[in-house]
Write an enzyme that holds these catalytic residues in place. Structure first.
Site, PDB file in Angstrom:
ATOM      1  N   THR A 125      10.502  80.092   7.573  1.00 41.65           N
ATOM      2  CA  THR A 125       9.772  81.027   7.078  1.00 41.65           C
ATOM      3  C   THR A 125       8.866  80.621   6.288  1.00 41.65           C
ATOM      4  OG1 THR A 125      10.117  82.425   4.898  1.00 41.65           O
ATOM      5  CG2 THR A 125      11.744  80.731   5.245  1.00 41.65           C
ATOM      6  N   ASP A 127       7.833  81.646   3.707  1.00 46.17           N
ATOM      7  CA  ASP A 127       8.215  81.854   2.069  1.00 46.17           C
ATOM      8  C   ASP A 127       9.002  80.646   1.621  1.00 46.17           C
ATOM      9  OD1 ASP A 127       7.264  84.278   2.502  1.00 46.17           O
ATOM     10  OD2 ASP A 127       9.125  85.607   2.239  1.00 46.17           O
ATOM     11  N   ARG A 265     -11.110  92.683  -8.922  1.00 45.70           N
ATOM     12  CA  ARG A 265     -10.827  93.086  -7.552  1.00 45.70           C
ATOM     13  C   ARG A 265      -9.522  92.199  -6.936  1.00 45.70           C
ATOM     14  NH1 ARG A 265     -15.473  94.718  -4.741  1.00 45.70           N
ATOM     15  NH2 ARG A 265     -16.954  95.506  -6.173  1.00 45.70           N
ATOM     16  N   HIS A 271      -0.814  89.205   6.458  1.00 44.04           N
ATOM     17  CA  HIS A 271      -0.384  88.587   7.752  1.00 44.04           C
ATOM     18  C   HIS A 271      -1.432  87.328   8.029  1.00 44.04           C
ATOM     19  CE1 HIS A 271       1.854  92.252   7.647  1.00 44.04           C
ATOM     20  NE2 HIS A 271       2.834  91.460   8.514  1.00 44.04           N
ATOM     21  N   ARG A 274       0.331  84.337   8.355  1.00 39.72           N
ATOM     22  CA  ARG A 274       1.558  83.954   9.178  1.00 39.72           C
ATOM     23  C   ARG A 274       0.810  83.533  10.576  1.00 39.72           C
ATOM     24  NH1 ARG A 274       5.838  88.278   7.846  1.00 39.72           N
ATOM     25  NH2 ARG A 274       5.582  88.793  10.268  1.00 39.72           N
TER      26      ARG A 274
HETATM   27  O1  F6P Z   1       9.833  86.835   5.164  1.00 43.28           O
HETATM   28  C1  F6P Z   1       8.530  86.514   5.212  1.00 43.28           C
HETATM   29  C2  F6P Z   1       7.555  87.536   5.066  1.00 43.28           C
HETATM   30  O2  F6P Z   1       6.483  87.068   5.221  1.00 43.28           O
HETATM   31  C3  F6P Z   1       7.755  87.983   3.350  1.00 43.28           C
HETATM   32  O3  F6P Z   1       6.966  87.310   2.416  1.00 43.28           O
HETATM   33  C4  F6P Z   1       6.931  89.305   3.674  1.00 43.28           C
HETATM   34  O4  F6P Z   1       7.203  90.036   2.739  1.00 43.28           O
HETATM   35  C5  F6P Z   1       7.293  89.808   5.052  1.00 43.28           C
HETATM   36  O5  F6P Z   1       7.620  88.744   5.755  1.00 43.28           O
HETATM   37  C6  F6P Z   1       6.444  90.692   5.524  1.00 43.28           C
HETATM   38  O6  F6P Z   1       7.089  90.978   6.926  1.00 43.28           O
HETATM   39  P1  F6P Z   1       6.369  91.969   8.035  1.00 43.28           P
HETATM   40  O7  F6P Z   1       5.952  91.236   9.137  1.00 43.28           O
HETATM   41  O8  F6P Z   1       7.635  92.892   8.351  1.00 43.28           O
HETATM   42  O9  F6P Z   1       5.431  92.662   7.367  1.00 43.28           O
END
Ligand code: F6P
Length: 341
Positions: A125, A127, A265, A271, A274
């Site tokens: 994760t 997080d 702002r 994402h 990620r």
């Molecule tokens: O659980 C990991 C995470 O990155 C959280 O911080 C975030 O709220 C969530 O995933 C967002 O996920 P999704 O891809 O469903 O928008």
């Protein structure tokens, strides 16, 4: 053995590195065979899998995302879901599963193990909020992305003497905000664990404007104003009951403008945190998790999750990892507070 592999929940950089390590060591060292299940628990639930061999995992180490796909499917919420998974694993002649995921995916793995299935877990994760492991892979990459964004925002904030707020991910835990904020020299860091006082944030902002620098506020998406509520993107919930977050940064920008008269702002990183290629730290951690996960499978050490303790990879009970979240404690937050304002 024939081993099933799946990746569930929100993706993160390093998933492919785990898959590669599991498959490479599993085939070369132990002579196992592998089935990749598509889209998290949906794969075993619907019998959607394919053969994973060395060729399939070549070249994936630096690639973000997951070659297996991911989803937030929760088989425990599907009538007869557990039995369907058992049947499908049987049809695929799969006798063990490596589940790579966060609290939700591993929560399902824990339940399936309690039901008698042979499961080993790998924690992921961005997080970094999974208990029983010092770090999860994906976190370091996300922090570096957020840090770079903060570095960039500093220069433009100063040109225009604006307040710039960066909203980062972090539903219940403020690890990304804390680390990115510390690394990027933020003037205020707001985390879910510590409800914030808007007037205090404004005071930090005013004091920053007295220098020749402009304030950067880092807010975790789950940060909550004292006496207020989490700001939601909409009311929908996923199969694990999670709402979609985002909006606290924009909300705060409006409040800051109202209270200080300064232009504020918000940039929501979302994402971007990620996606893309994992850092070296995450590639190494993910690879080591994969190598140790297939060792656990080979040893028949079911119901365990691989975890980082210091520099060692250890095995912990899956249940210990999913019982409660690892959140930022008061002492860690106090370290960062020294730099506020
Ligand atoms: O659980 C990991 C995470 O990155 C959280 O911080 C975030 O709220 C969530 O995933 C967002 O996920 P999704 O891809 O469903 O928008």
């Amino acid at each position: 053995m024939r081993v099933g592999v799946l990746t569930g929940g929100g993706d993160c950089p390093g998933l492919n590195a785990v898959i590669r390590a599991v498959v490479r060591k599993g085939i070369a060292r132990y002579g196992h065979e592998f089935i990749g299940f598509r889209d998290g628990w949906r794969g075993p639930l619907e019998g959607d899998g394919f053969a994973l061999d060395v060729q399939t995992v070549r070249g994936i180490l630096p690639r973000g995302g997951t070659i297996l796909g991911s989803s937030r499917t929760n088989p425990l919420k599907v009538e007869g879901g557990v039995e369907r998974i058992e049947e499908n694993l049987h049809d695929f002649k799969v006798n063990a599963l490596v589940a790579i995921g966060g609290e939700d995916t591993l929560g399902v793995a824990t339940a399936l193990h309690e039901h008698g299935m042979r499961v080993v877990g790998v924690p992921k994760t961005i997080d970094n909020d999974l208990n029983a492991t010092d770090y999860t892979f994906g976190f370091d990459t996300a922090v570096n992305i957020a840090m770079e964004a903060i570095d960039r925002l500093h220069t433009t904030a100063e040109s225009h003497r604006r307040v710039l707020i960066v909203e980062v991910m972090g539903r219940h835990a403020g690890w990304i905000a804390l680390h990115a904020g510390l690394a990027g020299g933020a003037n205020v860091i707001l985390i879910p664990e510590n409800p914030f006082d808007v007037d205090k944030v404004c005071a930090y902002i005013e004091s920053r404007f007295k220098t020749r620098y402009a304030p950067i506020v880092v807010a975790a998406e789950g940060a909550i104003p004292a006496g207020g509520e989490m700001v939601l993107k909409d009311e929908s919930r996923d199969a694990f009951g999670h709402v979609k977050l985002s909006g606290v940064g924009d909300w705060l920008a409006r409040e800051v403008e109202k209270r200080t008269g300064k232009e504020a702002r918000c940039t929501v990183l979302g994402h971007i945190q990620r996606g893309g290629t994992p850092t070296a730290f995450d590639r190494v951690l993910a690879t080591r998790f994969g190598l140790h996960a297939i060792d656990a499978v080979n040893d028949g050490d079911w119901g365990k999750m691989v975890a980082l303790r210091g520099t060692d990879i250890v095995r912990v009970p899956l249940a210990a990892a999913t019982r409660e979240l690892k959140t930022v404690n008061v002492e860690r937050y106090a370290e960062a507070e020294v730099f506020f304002g």
